[in-house]
Every structure is written in structure tokens, then in C-alpha cells.
Write a protein that holds these residues in place. Structure first.
Motif, mmCIF file in Angstrom:
data_model
loop_
_atom_site.group_PDB
_atom_site.id
_atom_site.type_symbol
_atom_site.label_atom_id
_atom_site.label_comp_id
_atom_site.label_asym_id
_atom_site.label_seq_id
_atom_site.Cartn_x
_atom_site.Cartn_y
_atom_site.Cartn_z
ATOM 1 N N ASN A 182 0.817 -1.213 0.000
ATOM 2 C CA ASN A 182 0.000 0.000 0.000
ATOM 3 C C ASN A 182 0.851 1.263 0.000
ATOM 4 O O ASN A 182 0.366 2.339 0.361
ATOM 5 C CB ASN A 182 -0.923 0.023 1.222
ATOM 6 C CG ASN A 182 -2.048 -0.979 1.116
ATOM 7 O OD1 ASN A 182 -2.466 -1.341 0.022
ATOM 8 N ND2 ASN A 182 -2.535 -1.448 2.252
ATOM 9 N N GLU A 196 1.644 5.619 2.701
ATOM 10 C CA GLU A 196 0.989 4.327 2.882
ATOM 11 C C GLU A 196 -0.459 4.560 3.272
ATOM 12 O O GLU A 196 -0.759 5.355 4.172
ATOM 13 C CB GLU A 196 1.668 3.496 3.970
ATOM 14 C CG GLU A 196 0.996 2.134 4.176
ATOM 15 C CD GLU A 196 1.418 1.432 5.452
ATOM 16 O OE1 GLU A 196 0.884 0.342 5.720
ATOM 17 O OE2 GLU A 196 2.260 1.983 6.189
ATOM 18 N N SER A 204 -4.905 -5.224 -2.311
ATOM 19 C CA SER A 204 -3.774 -4.320 -2.550
ATOM 20 C C SER A 204 -3.020 -4.758 -3.800
ATOM 21 O O SER A 204 -2.188 -5.662 -3.750
ATOM 22 C CB SER A 204 -2.850 -4.305 -1.333
ATOM 23 O OG SER A 204 -3.554 -3.904 -0.180
ATOM 24 N N VAL A 228 0.213 0.724 -6.345
ATOM 25 C CA VAL A 228 -0.037 2.151 -6.179
ATOM 26 C C VAL A 228 0.515 2.876 -7.399
ATOM 27 O O VAL A 228 1.655 2.625 -7.815
ATOM 28 C CB VAL A 228 0.609 2.703 -4.892
ATOM 29 C CG1 VAL A 228 0.178 4.146 -4.665
ATOM 30 C CG2 VAL A 228 0.251 1.840 -3.684
ATOM 31 N N TRP A 236 -4.450 4.131 -5.337
ATOM 32 C CA TRP A 236 -4.328 2.773 -4.844
ATOM 33 C C TRP A 236 -5.263 1.873 -5.653
ATOM 34 O O TRP A 236 -6.434 2.201 -5.871
ATOM 35 C CB TRP A 236 -4.674 2.715 -3.356
ATOM 36 C CG TRP A 236 -3.604 3.321 -2.503
ATOM 37 C CD1 TRP A 236 -2.549 2.690 -1.927
ATOM 38 C CD2 TRP A 236 -3.456 4.709 -2.129
ATOM 39 N NE1 TRP A 236 -1.758 3.578 -1.216
ATOM 40 C CE2 TRP A 236 -2.295 4.823 -1.323
ATOM 41 C CE3 TRP A 236 -4.204 5.858 -2.389
ATOM 42 C CZ2 TRP A 236 -1.862 6.034 -0.785
ATOM 43 C CZ3 TRP A 236 -3.773 7.068 -1.864
ATOM 44 C CH2 TRP A 236 -2.615 7.150 -1.075
#
Length: 433
Positions: free
Chosen positions: A137, A159, A197, A200, A209
């Protein structure tokens, strides 16, 4: 031969054998793969196809030349077990805690030929999250209007921290302006969305994200009070699995999608088969959508191409490739009509609307895959700074040394007009800033 304006970067870095080696970027023109080499003091562990411990590029801001590198810590020295202990004739088990050390993170700036080691964030997250970073992340983005490179580079490493079904979330932010981590509370718009996840993306001064099963969550991390926004991904073309829950069915879909920036816009690529299973030998179909306006949150289908036509083209036959479904690698960062694919040891590109193979070569990735072919997470599309794509670096950037207190020699300006030339990066830490 002119230096290309972009490279295909191996996500896994190579560890040099020499202790005093430079942290360097080995440039190669696509479809060959460019490799980042790090010294043992950055990553004491060499990448291993059977282990997940490896130095790897977590994310990047391709337009600014910023790379976020995650390097594993040195392995712990084995300690001899304590002697057996008996109490009243009964053996007492010795239970000891296993020390866990977090990896190190470096922001590598290709334009300025430097690599900055991030400090550990420490404790103090208002939501009670642990101090250890989740690299899945974590993203890096250059400040809007800032030139990445030289001493004036400005960026943010962020993050996204959240909990399922919690309306509150946190952005853990490292700013190059302050040299410190900060926690920014944000409203979590995902509700009961079980987030996957999947990377990014840095785009348009924001971080995005990615959950390939559902959508994108974006924000401007430079804002005093960041606001998260959701952009759903386009409806799937491929068959969804018969999984018992929507989340599991969505993860099956996520394995056949990828989101990337190309020609300044977010693109969503999906590969599917005319039958239920994309791996059954039927020619797969590749679809690509464009998010022309993030405000409208609508995706426009640009093309839908079957590999049946690509296999039949003379350019495919001339490349000597077998008629097997390849694995998607990436889009050309300046031309979304051109897609790159892995097939066996090859990496090749196709002009999708024209059904024509453009380039083909042996990829030569650092770590051979362990039973699985490389995929879109194995490589990164990285645009080169103007100084590199022109074939030279400013003389003051030179060939950086790995000593913390030394400056790059002004006389060592490397040429990058040939493939496999090196751009050396001087390693800095928060103590040097």
C-alpha cells in the motif's frame, strides 16, 4: 543510435558481488529489460526465486524518475539453543521470541542520481496501526510542479492504512520537505469493500491505490486535509469464477487485469478467453479502456483484439513465436495502442489495432520465475529524465560513490547512448539530509 525515452525496469533488483559497488541502473532499450543493481549494504540478500525476500521496486512515479525500493534486512545470526532444563524430572520448554526486523526503504531519484534511505516511521499512529510499513500500500509521487532531481527534488511517500468496515483511515506520509513521517486522518469511502492491494500508481500529482477486482482510490497527499475518492473499474468482459462469495470471484477477475498510465491517462487492460478458462488454449482477447475524465468516473473502450488475428499476421510468424497465449506485461507509456507480452523467454510488443508485432527479444529478468511465467507485476514502465534520454547526464551528477560523505566527481559524466550503460546513484540517509 538514439537513446529511448523510456525503459522496461525489472521490478527485482540485482545485488552486486562487490561490497563497495555503486547502486546503478543498467539501461537497455525495450524490449530488453533494464536492471537496477544495489550494493550488499543496501540489500544483504540476493533475490531468490524460491524466497520472497528480495530487493524490489515497490512503486514508482514514472514521469519523474522516482523509484521506491524495498530492501530486506540482513538475516539474523543463528544463536545456539539453551541447554535443556528439567524441573522435578520434567523437561521445560524454552520459548523465545523471534526478532523481526523491518526492511529498509529507499527513494531512488534517477534524474539526480541519488538514493535516499527513509527513516523508520516510529510509533504514534492515531488509529493504533503498527509502525511496520505494508509495502503493498506504499507509493511515491513527486510534488506538482517540482522537478525531480538535483537538490530541489520534492516528493511524498504514502501508505494507505485502513480497516474493514471502518469509516476512518490514515495516510502515513513521509515528506521530503520535512524529512519526517506524519499521520493524516482521512475518511474511508470504501465501506464494506474488502480491499485487494494490487499496487499504487502516481498520476497527475496524486496517488491511486489499485484494487483490480473493484476500482481505484485516489487522493492528493500534499493537501492539508486529503480527501479519498473512488473510481470503479469498467465492467468485466471475461467470465467470472463460480466462487461462493463476491470477493473470491472478484479476486479471480483481478488476475486478468492491470491498470497503468499511458499517454498521460489511466488505462485498464483486461485479457480473457472466448471460453470459460483463459488457459484452455483458445486465443485470448485483450481489451483496453481509457479513463478520459476522472471526475465522470467513466471508462471508454478503445480496442478489443483477439490473438487469433495477431497469430495470423506475418510479423508474428517472422518473430518465431509459438501460437500460445502470452502473459500481459505492460502498455507502452507513450502509446497505449502498443502492448507488451511475455511468452516463454521472450518479451514482445504488439500494435494491437493493427495486429502487428513491433518488437521481440529475450527479456533476461534477474530472477527466473519459480514455476510461473513473469507477469505485469514483474516489470515497471519508467520514463527517462531528459538528460538520460538525450544521451548525457549533467557533469555534476557524475558517477556517484557509495560513501556517505563523498560527492560525485564532476569529471565522471557517463554517456547513456549505448544499451547497458550505467547510471550510478549516491546513497544518502536522513543523517545526510
Amino acid at each position: 543510435m538514439a537513446q529511448p525515452s523510456w525503459v522496461i525496469l525489472d521490478a527485482v533488483a540485482r545485488v552486486a558481488a562487490e561490497q563497495d559497488a555503486d547502486l546503478s541502473l543498467e539501461l537497455a532499450a525495450p524490449p530488453s529489460v533494464t536492471v537496477l543493481t544495489v550494493p550488499p549494504r543496501v540489500s544483504p540478500i540476493q533475490a531468490d526465486p524460491t524466497s520472497r525476500a528480495r530487493p524490489w521496486v515497490v512503486s514508482a512515479d514514472p514521469a519523474s524518475g522516482l523509484l521506491l525500493l524495498c530492501a530486506p534486512p540482513a538475516p539474523l545470526r543463528p544463536t545456539p539453543p539453551p541447554p535443556p532444563e528439567f524441573r522435578n524430572g520434567v523437561l521445560v520448554l524454552n520459548i523465545t521470541d523471534i526478532e523481526r526486523r523491518p526492511p529498509n526503504y529507499f527513494v531512488c531519484d534517477v534524474a539526480s542520481a541519488t538514493a535516499f534511505r527513509l527513516p523508520e516511521p516510529g510509533h504514534g499512529d492515531p488509529r493504533g496501526f503498527p509502525s511496520e510499513i505494508n509495502p503493498s500500500n506504499l507509493g511515491v509521487v513527486a510534488a506538482p510542479g517540482a522537478l525531480a532531481g538535483g537538490g530541489a527534488s520534492r516528493y511524498m511517500v504514502v501508505e494507505f492504512r485502513y480497516m474493514f468496515n471502518d469509516q476512518h483511515a490514515t495516510l502515513l506520509c513521509f515528506s521530503s520537505d520535512t524529512g519526517e513521517w506524519a499521520w493524516k486522518p482521512v475518511h474511508n469511502p470504501m465501506g464494506r469493500w474488502i480491499w485487494g492491494s494490487d499496487g499504487v500508481i502516481a498520476h497527475d500529482g496524486k496517488l491511486w491505490w489499485v484494487d483490480l477486482a473493484g476500482g481505484l482510490v485516489s487522493c492528493d497527499p500534499f493537501a492539508e486535509a486529503p480527501v479519498l475518492d473512488i473510481v470503479p473499474l469498467p465492467d468485466a468482459d471475461c467470465h467470472l469464477s463460480d466462487a461462493g462469495c463476491a470477493h473470491c470471484a472478484g479476486r479471480s477477475l483481478a488476475y486478468r487485469r492491470f491498470v497503468q498510465v499511458s499517454a498521460g491517462k489511466l488505462r485498464c487492460v483486461e485479457w480473457s478467453s472466448s471460453r470459460r478458462d483463459v488457459d484452455d488454449g483458445a486465443p485470448m482477447t485483450v481489451s483496453m479502456w481509457t479513463l478520459n475524465d476522472p471526475e465522470t468516473k467513466k471508462w471508454a473502450l478503445e480496442y478489443k483484439v483477439s490473438f487469433q488475428g495477431i497469430w495470423a499476421d506475418e510479423s508474428y510468424k517472422a518473430a518465431g513465436l509459438s501460437e500460445k497465449n502470452p502473459t500481459f506485461a505492460l502498455l507502452h507509456p507513450m502509446n497505449p495502442d502498443v502492448a507488451y507480452f511475455f511468452l516463454e523467454e521472450h518479451l514482445f510488443s504488439v500494435d494491437m489495432p493493427a495486429n502487428r508485432v513491433v518488437e521481440c527479444g529475450v527479456h533476461g529478468l534477474v530472477v527466473p520465475p519459480s514455476g510461473k511465467p513473469p507477469n505485469c507485476f514483474s516489470v515497471r514502465a519508467l520514463e527517462l529524465p531528459l538528460a538520460l534520454s538525450a544521451g548525457t547526464l549533467p557533469s555534476e551528477l557524475g558517477s556517484g560513490s557509495n560513501t556517505e560523505d563523498s560527492a560525485p566527481p564532476a569529471s565522471a559524466a557517463p554517456s547513456v547512448s549505448l544499451a547497458h550503460d550505467l547510471v550510478s546513484l549516491k546513497i544518502e540517509s536522513e543523517e545526510d539530509a
